[in-house]
Design an enzyme around this catalytic site. Sequence first.
Site, PDB file in Angstrom:
ATOM      1  N   HIS A 125      -4.564  -1.606  -4.659  1.00  0.00           N
ATOM      2  CA  HIS A 125      -3.545  -2.156  -5.572  1.00  0.00           C
ATOM      3  C   HIS A 125      -4.137  -2.605  -6.915  1.00  0.00           C
ATOM      4  CE1 HIS A 125      -0.423  -1.968  -2.600  1.00  0.00           C
ATOM      5  NE2 HIS A 125      -1.009  -2.824  -1.781  1.00  0.00           N
ATOM      6  N   HIS A 164       1.672   0.603   2.032  1.00  0.00           N
ATOM      7  CA  HIS A 164       2.049   0.270   0.658  1.00  0.00           C
ATOM      8  C   HIS A 164       1.554   1.353  -0.302  1.00  0.00           C
ATOM      9  CE1 HIS A 164       1.641  -3.648   2.824  1.00  0.00           C
ATOM     10  NE2 HIS A 164       2.808  -3.847   2.254  1.00  0.00           N
ATOM     11  N   ASP A 246      -1.445  -0.620   8.135  1.00  0.00           N
ATOM     12  CA  ASP A 246      -0.259  -1.473   8.168  1.00  0.00           C
ATOM     13  C   ASP A 246       1.043  -0.685   8.314  1.00  0.00           C
ATOM     14  OD1 ASP A 246      -0.819  -0.497   5.652  1.00  0.00           O
ATOM     15  OD2 ASP A 246      -0.791  -2.448   4.652  1.00  0.00           O
TER      16      ASP A 246
HETATM   17 ZN   LIG Z   1      -0.938  -2.135   2.712  1.00  0.00          ZN
END
Ligand SMILES: [Zn+2]
Length: 311
Positions: A125, A164, A246
């Site tokens: 990220h 994500h 995740d």
């Molecule tokens: Zn993640």
Amino acid sequence: MTTAFITHTDCLKHVTPDGHPEQVARLQAVLKRFEAPEFDALDRHEAPLAEKSHILRVHPEAYYDKVEAAEPATGWTQLDADTHMSNGSFRAGLLAAGANIEAVDLVASGQADNAFCAIRPPGHHAETSTSMGFCLFGSVVVGAKHALEEYGYDRVAIVDFDVHHGNGTQDLVWNDDRIFFASTHQMPLYPGSGAAHETGASGNVMNIPLQANADGAALQAAFNNSILPALDHFKPDMIFISAGFDAHYADPLANLNFTEDDFVWATHALAKAAKRLCGGRLVSTLEGGYDLEALAASTAAHVKILMEYSA
Ligand SMILES: [Zn+2]
């Protein structure tokens, strides 16, 4: 030959506030799992610190200096809504990136067939000049640039199956046509980017958003219909995996329904692609995964497949 396993106990000295999902216990759970005899054949290495010059291939010096200066002597500094630093966090960030440098060196030189970096903080990220989502530096991109600059490779690929979107990786590689980046992720979900129309300056980015509750069938479709053909077309000289776990059904931060077997399937697919395209050269790095049991089991399952391909 061998699968290299690269970690450093000082990645445990990056401490987040109580209740934070990106906690010390994550890496402790992973490292505990790798004490089992089935992992005796791993070629274990202590991660070195990334040099400043390695980080500056992907982040401006002003950002590097800002992160270094932000580290508190005690307690926490909060860099953004989700990202905290304790005393030891800057070093852990450099070790996470340095693990990727070491992994590339081992695999590119032929000392290992493939490698796994068991590190934290995660990296996918972190944007060019912005920490985000528990991430300080774009560790996998640091590794990818190292492979391109030091080993004369023309092209490398990064595949990210964390739940994500890898917005940071996308930002760091957007204008670099030597790097192909593909991401599967739940959408809508943090960080909000990763729509299919985000394709990079030269078509070098591929985003495959998945709906909430998607399971392994959706992952296999994304790989079989899009990512694997794109890898074959791109012909990378090394493949990197941003291995977040995740998307597991037990994970508390998201709503995909992958199982350990789905991560095994994806690992087989990417290891086979590496065999087919680039002499098996593959470097995988831990990103997210917040259910401790699911994280440890999925990471173990992932690395066991890497070991099969180095046998
Ligand atoms: Zn993640």
